[in-house]
Enzyme design. Sequence first.
Site, PDB file in Angstrom:
ATOM      1  N   LYS A 121      -9.145   8.432   2.337  1.00  0.00           N
ATOM      2  CA  LYS A 121      -9.805   7.097   2.112  1.00  0.00           C
ATOM      3  C   LYS A 121     -11.311   7.013   2.532  1.00  0.00           C
ATOM      4  CE  LYS A 121      -5.341   4.543   2.341  1.00  0.00           C
ATOM      5  NZ  LYS A 121      -4.460   5.606   2.544  1.00  0.00           N
ATOM      6  N   PHE A 176       1.970  -3.278   3.984  1.00  0.00           N
ATOM      7  CA  PHE A 176       2.099  -4.540   4.432  1.00  0.00           C
ATOM      8  C   PHE A 176       3.759  -4.882   4.274  1.00  0.00           C
ATOM      9  CE2 PHE A 176      -2.123  -6.982   4.225  1.00  0.00           C
ATOM     10  CZ  PHE A 176      -2.513  -6.228   5.492  1.00  0.00           C
ATOM     11  N   HIS A 201      -9.777   2.121  -0.038  1.00  0.00           N
ATOM     12  CA  HIS A 201      -8.358   1.908   0.015  1.00  0.00           C
ATOM     13  C   HIS A 201      -7.854   1.444  -1.226  1.00  0.00           C
ATOM     14  CE1 HIS A 201      -4.473   1.451   0.807  1.00  0.00           C
ATOM     15  NE2 HIS A 201      -4.339   0.619   2.110  1.00  0.00           N
ATOM     16  N   CYS A 231       0.707  -1.488  -0.096  1.00  0.00           N
ATOM     17  CA  CYS A 231       0.030   0.068   0.075  1.00  0.00           C
ATOM     18  C   CYS A 231       0.812   1.267   0.110  1.00  0.00           C
ATOM     19  CB  CYS A 231      -0.976  -0.006   1.084  1.00  0.00           C
ATOM     20  SG  CYS A 231      -1.716  -1.450   1.416  1.00  0.00           S
ATOM     21  N   HIS A 290      -2.396   8.298   6.070  1.00  0.00           N
ATOM     22  CA  HIS A 290      -2.521   6.917   5.523  1.00  0.00           C
ATOM     23  C   HIS A 290      -3.956   6.323   6.111  1.00  0.00           C
ATOM     24  CE1 HIS A 290      -1.703   3.147   3.401  1.00  0.00           C
ATOM     25  NE2 HIS A 290      -1.874   2.598   4.552  1.00  0.00           N
ATOM     26  N   GLU A 339      -0.239   5.742  13.279  1.00  0.00           N
ATOM     27  CA  GLU A 339       0.096   6.823  12.702  1.00  0.00           C
ATOM     28  C   GLU A 339       0.114   8.182  13.425  1.00  0.00           C
ATOM     29  OE1 GLU A 339      -0.508   8.983   8.096  1.00  0.00           O
ATOM     30  OE2 GLU A 339      -2.238   7.540   8.941  1.00  0.00           O
TER      31      GLU A 339
END
Length: 408
Positions: A332, A396, A337, A163, A303, A314
């Site tokens: 998002k 990831f 996403h 991502c 994010h 975050e």
Amino acid sequence: MSRTDVVVTGLGATTPLGGNVASTWDAMLAGRSGVGPLTQEWATDLPVRIAAQLQVGPEEVMERVRLRRLDRSEAIALIAATAAWADAGLADAGPDPERLAVSVGSGIGGAVTLLNQDDILEASGPRRVSPHTVPMLMPNGPAAWVGLELGAKAGVHAMASACATGAEALALGLDIIRAGRADVVIAGGTEAVVHQLPIAGFASMRAMSTRNDDPERASRPWDKARDGFVLGEGAAAVILERADHAAARGARVYARLAGAGLTSDGFDIVQPDPEGHGAARAIAAALRDADVDPTDVTHVNAHATSTPVGDMAEVVALHAALGDHPVLTATKSMTGHLLGAAGALEAIATILAIHHDLVPPTINLDDPDDGLDLDVAAGKARHMPVPAALNNSFGFGGHNVALLFTRD
């Protein structure tokens, strides 16, 4: 590596909110959701039956005969890249092909082609498998097609960092120009894996929202009721250009890509470091690279995917690296996403926030997490000075990318 200034001169996208940048930006400012129900027959028995699908499919834009040779991720990468190319004013007078590079990635690549062609193989045998299968499924396919379409001869690069892919593709573009390898780089990300297997896999991880009866409210970053991300599809691309090259041709400049920071967590294959150490180091590295003081960063496009752990990790990282003054948003909440395309699309939103001094909203933030002690542009867009802004992307594998944009 020289400290060559790199500016953004073109933007292109196709997203769940619109078929181009203008319609996507307008929808963001209006706080519209691109999430809806999956009506395909294959989705009937899935635990997750919602997604953020393209507002305008590639079949509405490209010729059918050409689409037969392209995976969906490749087709939409071409749509976004050629739109950015035209927006930069390069369609009629592009740079020297040997000074033009491509940096376009995908987190998963041509998975739908692979799955569909495997179905054909099992049902009808090897002779019915398409001869275009390998170019359609290979992960460098989107970058390769963009390079071929625009005649890039300074290098075609295909990033794959889950991502964080789209953001890392921009960071690589910055490095390419600074290193003197190209004057112009088409950089971005693409993803199109709205398919039963990826959805089933993410659902088995309990990473996705199961708010099937209320799709528009399913993506809810930082909200106490968040229960996972919503899968989206789309592509986004920007034209990065050496500043003096852009000035020489009288190009419009949206913003400057002033710095980038890349780190890795070394923590877990899917879970972020809950203390946000890797993310904080990436943000600090971007600030150093740009030679920008943390107090000058007034806005962060986070994010924030709507996962319980990731959202708050975050926030911890932002506190550590920037302090408590920036205004956050999480687009998002509207787009879902987009995996490998997320960072590139959110970079565009960050660039436009600087260009217009206007921060798009975070929707569905009804009951903020107790740990969310930073200011969020919740519910509606916010007019404010944005001289410098940060865009975070994490993936990831522990990939962390922070991009720092400033007013030119």
